[in-house]
Design an enzyme around this catalytic site. Sequence first.
Site, mmCIF file in Angstrom:
data_model
loop_
_atom_site.group_PDB
_atom_site.id
_atom_site.type_symbol
_atom_site.label_atom_id
_atom_site.label_comp_id
_atom_site.label_asym_id
_atom_site.label_seq_id
_atom_site.Cartn_x
_atom_site.Cartn_y
_atom_site.Cartn_z
ATOM 1 N N ASP A 16 -41.454 -54.364 -93.367
ATOM 2 C CA ASP A 16 -42.867 -54.392 -92.983
ATOM 3 C C ASP A 16 -43.096 -55.153 -91.684
ATOM 4 O O ASP A 16 -44.238 -55.464 -91.335
ATOM 5 C CB ASP A 16 -43.727 -54.980 -94.105
ATOM 6 C CG ASP A 16 -43.327 -56.408 -94.466
ATOM 7 O OD1 ASP A 16 -42.271 -56.873 -93.987
ATOM 8 O OD2 ASP A 16 -44.071 -57.058 -95.227
ATOM 9 N N GLU B 295 -35.712 -69.142 -96.691
ATOM 10 C CA GLU B 295 -35.065 -69.316 -95.388
ATOM 11 C C GLU B 295 -34.430 -70.703 -95.270
ATOM 12 O O GLU B 295 -33.272 -70.849 -94.847
ATOM 13 C CB GLU B 295 -36.075 -69.127 -94.244
ATOM 14 C CG GLU B 295 -36.749 -67.772 -94.230
ATOM 15 C CD GLU B 295 -38.072 -67.746 -94.974
ATOM 16 O OE1 GLU B 295 -38.911 -66.877 -94.666
ATOM 17 O OE2 GLU B 295 -38.264 -68.609 -95.861
#
Length: 385
Positions: A243, A326
């Site tokens: 996306d 992350e």
Amino acid sequence: MKPALKMGMIALVGICLVFYQYHLSFGIRVDQIPALKFDLNAGQPPDGPDGIPVNSDTYGCSIAHQKLTEEMIRYAVDAVRKSNGLGPEIGVQLTEEILNQLNKLTIGNRGKDRLLSQTPAQTTINSVVAAADKFADENPLYVITPTYRRPEQVPELTRMAHTLMLVKNVHWLVIEDAHTPTQQVTDLLQRTGLKYEHLVAPMPEQYKKKNGAKPRGVSNRNRGLQWIRANATSGVFYFADDDNTYDIKLFDEIRTTRKVSMWPVGLCTKFGLSTPIVKNGKFIGFYDGWMAGRKFPVDMAGFAVSVKFLLERPKASMPFRPGYEEDGFLKSLAPFNPSEIELLADNCSQVLAWHTQTKKNEPSAALDKEKYASTNLIKLKQQIV
């Protein structure tokens, strides 16, 4: 090599051929140019190649000519490199290739006609383009894309596929949060002509049942890491969500990653950016809309990792912790600290990736199969959610 990049390389060679023509005129190799530099206030300049004073008629050089140095060629390379989105390592490699080719041409043309011919120029252009192609061939790029079944899935993968079709030597790992591959995704991947793997990695049930935020995409990315460990030995990998939106210049840059590289990502939060902060060419911290005590407060689209660096860290993985995926993964690459980050995108001054996030839509209404029997709608409906 992409046409725009190839044109940039040809322009680069054009600049350097000016240097080549100059050197042919006076019989000086590029590797001898640094010897011409001297202190203008010291008086007599040093002898040039073969013991001949550089201010003699043999060279016919003016002070301006004497200042033409290898560093000027490197400066020209760097200027064209940045305008074409190339990373610093490929700039170094192309500079060395240009200097090598120009020296060969100069030596080969000593005592011959000093006019610049089309043949050596074309030889140099072909050599430099081949060097860039070889660099890409030897440094495969693995793009790991987690995805899941939804109305936006195929449109977003289609958009991303057309971006990756412009990238040289890319291997696309499309990994679905599902127990079986979605046929529409398989059909799309087969049409692209890209080198790909279509894998599945469903989210573990214990996380699906939890209330609140869920660690989406973690099982997919860890499956991608597993595949890389089993199948890759060199190159770079990048977690690229379907996306997001990507400038193709980004992929040329991240291919040069030696350990871990980073760059700005746009439109992530109300802050508008997630990026390393750079001052006077040096990393000094992070800017992100949600710091949350993270050691690496970065967006998933904002970093890439060398395959070799990963393989040296067999325990590195992404944690099932929403919001800290992350940070957890980058910390698992220890020993590795923020000070070691390789800053791309012109020292993190360009936005080449956008965390766009398509608006979530409801599944389309059911089709009346009796009413529309034997029409094209039956086949079309099978292709969408």
